[in-house]
Design an enzyme around this catalytic site. Structure first.
Site, PDB file in Angstrom:
ATOM      1  CB  CYS A 153     -16.769 -37.117 -32.255  1.00 34.58           C
ATOM      2  SG  CYS A 153     -17.336 -38.405 -33.126  1.00 34.58           S
ATOM      3  CG  HIS A 181     -11.702 -37.999 -33.631  1.00 38.08           C
ATOM      4  ND1 HIS A 181     -11.236 -37.067 -32.213  1.00 38.08           N
ATOM      5  CD2 HIS A 181     -12.678 -37.739 -34.614  1.00 38.08           C
ATOM      6  CE1 HIS A 181     -12.963 -37.674 -32.882  1.00 38.08           C
ATOM      7  NE2 HIS A 181     -13.783 -38.090 -34.031  1.00 38.08           N
ATOM      8  CD  GLU A 182     -12.734 -37.909 -38.024  1.00 42.47           C
ATOM      9  OE1 GLU A 182     -13.864 -38.638 -38.542  1.00 42.47           O
ATOM     10  OE2 GLU A 182     -13.021 -37.089 -37.851  1.00 42.47           O
ATOM     11  CG  HIS A 204     -15.586 -42.309 -35.800  1.00 41.24           C
ATOM     12  ND1 HIS A 204     -15.610 -42.251 -35.303  1.00 41.24           N
ATOM     13  CD2 HIS A 204     -14.545 -40.529 -36.154  1.00 41.24           C
ATOM     14  CE1 HIS A 204     -16.220 -41.558 -34.175  1.00 41.24           C
ATOM     15  NE2 HIS A 204     -15.427 -40.563 -35.639  1.00 41.24           N
TER      16      HIS A 204
END
Ligand code: NI
Length: 170
Positions: free
Chosen positions: A100, A142-143, A146
Site C-alpha cells: 500500500c 483493498h482500495e 480505504h
C-alpha cells in the site's frame, strides 16, 4: 491539479470512513480524480483512494498495463469508482501479498474474496458494474477498504507474513 502528498499509516485521516459523493460531473470532482491519477502514476501504484490524499470521499482509482510493484500481475483497465459497493459471488478466498502506498516498503499476506461483483458510479454519475477475479478483485477490495478506514495490515491473520518487501523478496 497535480501530485499530492500520500498520507502514511498512523495519520488518523486514513482511519476515517469516507463520505458519499452526491454531485457528479463537476469541475471539482474532475480535478480530484485527475489528482488521484497523477499521484498514483507518480508513485507507480496499482490503485489509490481519495482518503490517501487527505480527502474523506468515496472515490478510488486503479488499473495499469504493467506495474513495477506487481510485475507478475495481469493488466487491469484503468477505472474510477465512486460510491462503490462490493458483493462476493461465492465463498472462495485466496491469500496473497499486498502492499500500500500508505504503508511504504512493507508487504503483508491478506485473505480476500476470489470473485466479486463491484458496482459504482462513474465521473458523470452513471452506474456500472463488473465481475472481477484474483488480483483485479484483490485490488478493488483493498482500495474500497480505504473508504471504510481499513488498511491491509488490519486484515493480516498471520503476522509472520508481514514485513519489508526487500527482505521478503530475497
Ligand atoms: Ni492502499
Amino acid at each position: 491539479m497535480g501530485i499530492k502528498k500520500i498520507l502514511r499509516m498512523g495519520d488518523p485521516r486514513l482511519l476515517t470512513p469516507a463520505k458519499t459523493i452526491t454531485e457528479f460531473g463537476t469541475p471539482n470532482l474532475r480535478e480530484i480524480i485527475s489528482d488521484l491519477w497523477d499521484t498514483m502514476h507518480h508513485a507507480n501504484g496499482a490503485g489509490l483512494a481519495a482518503p490517501q490524499i487527505g480527502l474523506p470521499l468515496q472515490i478510488v482509482v486503479f488499473g495499469f498495463v504493467e506495474n513495477s510493484r506487481y510485475p507478475d500481475a495481469a493488466p487491469i483497465p484503468e477505472t474510477v469508482l465512486i460510491n462503490p459497493h462490493i458483493e462476493p459471488l461465492d465463498n472462495m478466498t485466496n491469500i496473497d501479498w499486498e502492499g500500500c502506498l500508505s504503508v511504504p516498503g512493507l508487504r503483508g499476506a491478506v485473505s480476500r474474496n476470489s470473485t466479486i461483483r463491484y458496482t459504482a458510479m462513474d465521473i458523470d454519475g452513471k452506474s456500472f458494474s463488473r465481475v472481477a477475479t484474483n488480483f483485479h478483485a484483490r485490488v478493488v477490495q483493498h482500495e474500497c477498504d480505504h473508504l471504510k478506514g481499513v488498511l491491509y495490515p488490519m486484515r493480516i491473520s498471520d503476522m509472520k507474513q508481514f514485513g519489508f518487501a526487500e527482505e521478503i523478496n530475497n
